[in-house]
Design an enzyme around this catalytic site. Structure first.
Site, mmCIF file in Angstrom:
data_model
loop_
_atom_site.group_PDB
_atom_site.id
_atom_site.type_symbol
_atom_site.label_atom_id
_atom_site.label_comp_id
_atom_site.label_asym_id
_atom_site.label_seq_id
_atom_site.Cartn_x
_atom_site.Cartn_y
_atom_site.Cartn_z
ATOM 1 N N ALA A 43 0.803 -1.219 0.000
ATOM 2 C CA ALA A 43 0.000 0.000 0.000
ATOM 3 C C ALA A 43 0.843 1.280 0.000
ATOM 4 C CB ALA A 43 -0.969 -0.027 1.183
ATOM 5 N N GLN A 89 4.173 -13.345 -1.777
ATOM 6 C CA GLN A 89 4.963 -12.202 -1.311
ATOM 7 C C GLN A 89 5.763 -12.536 -0.053
ATOM 8 O OE1 GLN A 89 1.731 -12.052 -2.174
ATOM 9 N NE2 GLN A 89 1.225 -10.167 -3.247
ATOM 10 N N ASP A 105 -3.889 -2.337 4.255
ATOM 11 C CA ASP A 105 -4.133 -1.625 3.003
ATOM 12 C C ASP A 105 -5.150 -0.505 3.167
ATOM 13 O OD1 ASP A 105 -3.027 -4.403 2.130
ATOM 14 O OD2 ASP A 105 -2.795 -3.076 0.399
ATOM 15 N N ASN A 109 -6.606 -5.973 4.656
ATOM 16 C CA ASN A 109 -5.214 -6.339 4.383
ATOM 17 C C ASN A 109 -5.230 -7.589 3.510
ATOM 18 O OD1 ASN A 109 -2.347 -5.910 4.748
ATOM 19 N ND2 ASN A 109 -2.325 -7.675 6.105
ATOM 20 N N LYS A 110 -4.074 -8.045 3.123
ATOM 21 C CA LYS A 110 -3.916 -9.209 2.250
ATOM 22 C C LYS A 110 -4.820 -10.359 2.676
ATOM 23 C CE LYS A 110 -1.736 -9.553 -0.582
ATOM 24 N NZ LYS A 110 -2.328 -9.172 -1.869
#
Lengths: 344, 344
Positions: free
Chosen positions: B47, B196, B237, B247-248
């Site tokens: 982000a 990631q 995020d 978030n993810k």
């Protein structure tokens, strides 16, 4: 009908689960050592299927054994199979059945006849296989009522025809609901690291025409929270006497998330998965496989060179998160310890 | 120090995060469209980093714009950046800052001078970058006290130097604790589908010499239950005015599992991640990316041909699962709505 494993004129034939879904390839084992290798490298996997493979492998080993060394060989072959995988108890259950049969044959005749023993062990292995398929069908009969028309069922790993003698445990119940004409949808967890969901469950669902969608393991909780999952249905590798369940890594998380979101969490397994000698999940041996399976994805190195990884293959779900255990003899609910005892 | 993104004589240079960890390759963007493409294809992600990339991209676009069309171009470039990714609010925050600066320049002079605007926008983009790194360092200062000597910290996705201007949010706090000489261990969730964690967080931890172990996302819960996790630390995020966090994908599950196991769950993010206009997590737009990312890995198809997949990139963690939010201005705890308001 998917032919996970079969006995073919003194050989053990199995579908190569490492090659699926891209290739439908069959492996023929002519020596018991080849069956052991197939269990170790996951050519065949799934608790009930591994038990059947061991039984057939033992029969195969004895078939190729000279009469004089038969007894000694039998026990060393049984030992070799018992060292393949530690968690799934169906393996030990199948080995014990083969031992009982072997000892019964010895007990009944003062002079053992090799042909009689070979015949008996082959018969026993085939019986274990047939019994497993029948048990799967019965789980379907008992469990299908838990699935309603329009339901979305989340499943993890592969508890299907490929994990059993045929038909499946969790996927057997899903199959039974589908065969009855219920409109259902299956959310398939990909199940890292070896992707049994993406590769095997997806393949079974596609072959059967059961509507299904693949998701990443870590999406499951979010889909539950968003109201997109009606029930969770998984298999089991070992069920303790108190009802705690060992199953593929990730199962515990799904159970916690299901309870948090008020979603029923069902375990489907034959009674050969129940280990009456293990009191609780804390006593269960949990296999730790090579970190390479985590560091790689489908043969491609993903993490930096030389990085560490953990790779436990199983986790334990305490009974308090489980709504019911569906077996071929009926459905067990809390208090699980009593239900399991009554069944035995 | 990892150079995630930098402004180099009228170009935007970024490390290619798709090539990591195997290759440390830098991409030079000479047109704003190349920056947009880099955000879309995840050459740059995270982000705060996406916000910085957008600011630099807008400056780059205006730099290459003829004086006559500058105003029109400026707004259309801003629009183009705002369409790249919907969830991370830092992107919109950065665009808004660039707009304010642009409008301020216009307001102060009746006849806009192209060079002045260009200089102002470049300055603003560089300021956003520097401000982000300073904010990361401050989060480290505030957050490092939450980590004790000997702790194991679980993290998800990459909230590191690569996700920010440098240093990182969640990994910034971890870095700060490590720099202080605390003996810590990091459990790195691989973070499917784009890995990631396995690719980027593992690379950062290895570069820094911070002891770390890679795990599969679905193992996290089991490690918590087994007492192998002392705290969870993730980035964000978008944070709603009430404290709910996007978030993810997978973050929500970790938060539920942490609470179930009595483990603190920390979110680390700059105040630019707080969206005061979004009241709760239910109002947040959650990006859904192509199912191909789930069905394939590194170009290899893993599921059967033609199978369906869902691919939401983010989930929402309700504030009730969050122990604290660590920002550069201090630590916010429940009631989060008040803490967030006080901060603003």
């Amino acid at each position: 009908m998917i032919k996970t494993i079969s006995w073919d004129r003194g050989t053990v034939v199995m579908i190569d689960q490492k090659a699926l879904p891209h290739e439908e390839r069959y492996v023929t084992c002519r020596k018991y050592e080849e069956v052991i290798a197939a269990i170790n490298d996951m050519t065949i996997r799934g608790a009930p299927a591994v038990g059947i493979a061991a039984a057939m492998g033992i029969a195969l080993g004895v078939l190729n054994s000279p009469e004089k060394q038969m007894k000694e060989n039998f026990y060393s072959i049984c030992d070799a199979f018992s060292r393949t995988r530690p968690t799934a108890v169906n393996l030990f259950w199948a080995i014990d059945r083969m031992k009982s049969r072997f000892e019964k044959e010895f007990a009944s005749t003062p002079h053992i006849k090799a042909d009689t023993v070979k015949k008996a062990l082959t018969e026993e292995a085939l019986y274990i296989h047939e019994k497993d398929i029948r048990a799967n069908r019965q789980m379907g009969v008992h469990g299908k009522h838990l699935i309603e028309d329009g339901n979305t069922i989340l499943t993890h790993c592969n508890a299907g025809a490929l994990a059993t003698g045929g038909y499946g445990t969790a996927l057997g119940v899903i199959r039974a609901a589908h065969e009855e004409g219920k409109k259902i949808h299956v959310l398939v967890d990909e199940t890292r690291p070896l992707l049994q969901g993406a590769r095997l469950t997806a393949w079974e669902m596609k072959n059967e025409g059961i509507p299904a969608t693949l998701i990443i393991d870590s999406m499951a909780g979010s889909f539950m929270k968003r109201g997109m999952v009606d029930l969770v249905m998984v298999g089991a590798d070992r069920i303790a006497a108190n009802g705690d369940v060992a199953n593929k890594i990730g199962t515990y998380s799904l159970a916690v998330l299901a309870r948090e979101n008020g979603i029923p969490f069902y375990v489907v397994a034959p009674i050969s998965t129940i280990d009456h000698h293990t009191r609780t999940g804390n006593e269960m041996p949990l296999e730790e496989r090579s970190g390479e399976e985590v560091l790689e994805f489908h043969g491609t190195q993903i993490a930096p060179e030389g990085f560490n990884a953990h790779n436990p293959s199983f986790d334990v779900t305490p009974k308090r998160y489980i709504t019911a255990i569906i077996t071929e003899k009926g459905i067990i609910t809390a208090p699980f310890g009593k239900g399991i005892k009554d069944l035995a």
